[in-house]
Design a protein around this motif. Structure first.
Motif: not given
Lengths: 250, 250
Positions: A89-91, A93
């Protein structure tokens, strides 16, 4: 939809895959099994074009992904989704922004529609209350559920899972397995899972491909896999042997 | 031989990153909000440190020049000498060194962490080009922000030099400002800003490149961060020499 023809891949002197060919049926959940380092994840990465084989042909939806241009690969990927081992996951966001990322980046819907679809995807994985949290505030299992939501939100025709239950406790593993089964039933997408976890393989798998020593040593149904008379497979199955299928296929 | 081929391969990849970033801008695939975000991080957040370091460099430079020049009867040119040294060389250099340490390293660490946690692959798997998404906004933010920071550095350096020259060196205030007007040319300011743009381009390309080629977990991220700072600093000093040779011929 997915075919491998005579694919080989080496990293330096180490041959990971040696002249392997197989096809993934559309109508079954397929599991690629094998011990760590046998090239399972390499196969997935080739499928989505993140890695190229040294030789051979990787056909996805009728197109050889090794031959087409980068632009075509990017177009092809819009029909594919990949759930990475630790979620990826894009940390920076929030959860909702992670889930809506694809739709937002490709400007496929209006803002309101994107939000609604993202919430729907989060509901599917049971995490609608976590929409405004950051990935670092979630447990490992929750992160993987968000990763599933992020993938299914754009309804890809092919969904690839890289070790979806590795390192999770039995209850969370079962939750993830149920989600994958529901995903298959509700969307009819081609599901391919790479895993070395027996319980995931035998609970979900309708077709198993076993990779070891750079080769495919088995292709078929899970119940037949435990009967295979091969030293690599026997070592992989361990002391439980063929009972393992009955123990896990509950 | 191996090092030569690696060197040319790296130069080739850096050029590729730059041209792909340029394509992102020219084809309207540029993420403007990410660009603004980077402008804030690179530009606005660097202002205090650039101001303070330049202020003190200007002050130190004036300590070394003012007294000697006054002693030899050349006190009237101290302002011009300080101005030329700061604007032509020290301003852009200090700005670049500060940004390389503060921002270049952060770029390498952030993108490197994204690489080892498969976030970069996740971007690709969702048909989002990591160069368009991660590299282009950083490169162009750096190219824009470095000259603006250099203007602040030049002002701070000259202001610092002014106060030390007058209160410590005994230079007459009006002669300080007059000599700046006489000796510092518009061309010097243009050269200063052009140098800053080139430094900005180098720092951002090296930082993002180091991040994208990160391998092997936390240690790899540390190595990339260190490498990005070291290479950026070397490039800044080497480029500065050659740029000065070209921009200020005899």
């Amino acid at each position: 939809m997915i075919n491998f023809y005579n694919v080989s891949k080496s990293f330096g002197d180490r041959v990971v895959l040696e002249d392997i060919s197989f096809f993934i049926p559309d109508d079954k959940i397929t599991i690629i099994m094998g011990p760590s380092g046998c090239g399972k994840s390499t196969i997935l990465r080739m499928m989505i074009g993140l890695m190229k084989p040294d030789c051979g042909k990787v056909e996805i939806m009728g197109k050889d992904i090794t031959k087409i241009s980068n632009k075509e690969v990017f177009e092809l990927r819009k029909n594919m989704g990949m759930v990475f081992q630790a979620g990826a996951l894009f940390d920076s966001l929030k959860v909702i922004d992670n889930v809506s990322f694809f739709l937002r980046e490709h400007k496929l819907k209006s803002k309101e529609e994107i939000r609604a679809l993202s919430i729907e995807a989060l509901k599917f994985v049971g995490l609608e209350d976590s929409a405004n949290l950051y990935p670092s505030e979630l447990s490992g299992g929750m992160q993987r559920r968000v990763a599933i939501a992020r993938t299914i939100v754009y309804k890809p025709k092919i969904v690839l899972f890289d070790e979806p239950t590795t390192g999770l406790d039995p209850h969370t593993s079962r939750v993830i397995e149920d989600l994958i089964r529901n995903l298959r039933e509700q969307t009819g997408a081609l599901i391919l899972i790479v895993s070395h976890v027996f319980q995931t393989a035998f609970r979900l798998g309708e077709s198993i491909i076993y990779v070891d020593d750079g080769k495919i040593l088995f292709e078929g149904e899970p119940k037949d896999f435990v009967e295979v008379d091969n030293s690599f497979v026997k070592t992989f199955l361990g002391p439980e042997g063929k009972n393992i299928f009955f123990n896990y296929n509950i | 031989m191996k090092y030569f081929s690696e060197f040319f391969s790296d130069v080739g990849q850096l050029s590729y990153l730059f041209f792909r970033s340029l394509i992102a801008v020219l084809t309207a695939k540029f993420r403007f909000f990410l660009f603004l975000d980077q402008c804030f991080m690179i530009g606005v957040e660097s202002v205090p440190i650039v101001f303070i370091t330049s202020l003190f460099v200007g002050m130190v430079f004036a300590i070394q020049t003012a007294r000697e020049f006054v002693f030899y009867g050349a006190g009237s040119v101290v302002g011009g000498v300080v101005g030329i040294a700061i604007i032509r060389e020290l301003g852009p250099m200090i700005t670049a060194v500060v940004v390389a340490g503060r921002v270049g390293s952060a770029m390498a660490a952030e993108i490197g962490t994204m690489k080892v946690t498969e976030q970069v692959d996740a971007l690709s798997s969702m048909s989002v080009d990591p160069i368009f998404y991660l590299v282009a906004p950083r490169v162009f933010a750096c190219i824009l922000m470095l000259p603006l920071l250099t203007v602040i550095a030049n002002l701070a350096g000259v202001i610092g030099g002014y106060f030390v020259a007058i209160y410590y060196g005994g230079v007459i205030p009006s002669s300080f400002t007059e000599s700046i007007k006489i000796l510092v040319k518009v061309r010097d300011i243009e050269a200063s800003l052009l140098k800053a743009m080139i430094f900005g381009c180098a720092i951002s390309l090296v930082g993002t490149f180091a991040g994208l080629r990160t391998k092997a977990g936390a240690r790899g991220v540390g190595n990339s961060t260190m490498l990005s700072v070291v290479i950026s600093l070397i490039l800044i000093f080497v480029f500065n020499y050659f740029l000065s040779m070209v921009m200020f011929p005899r």
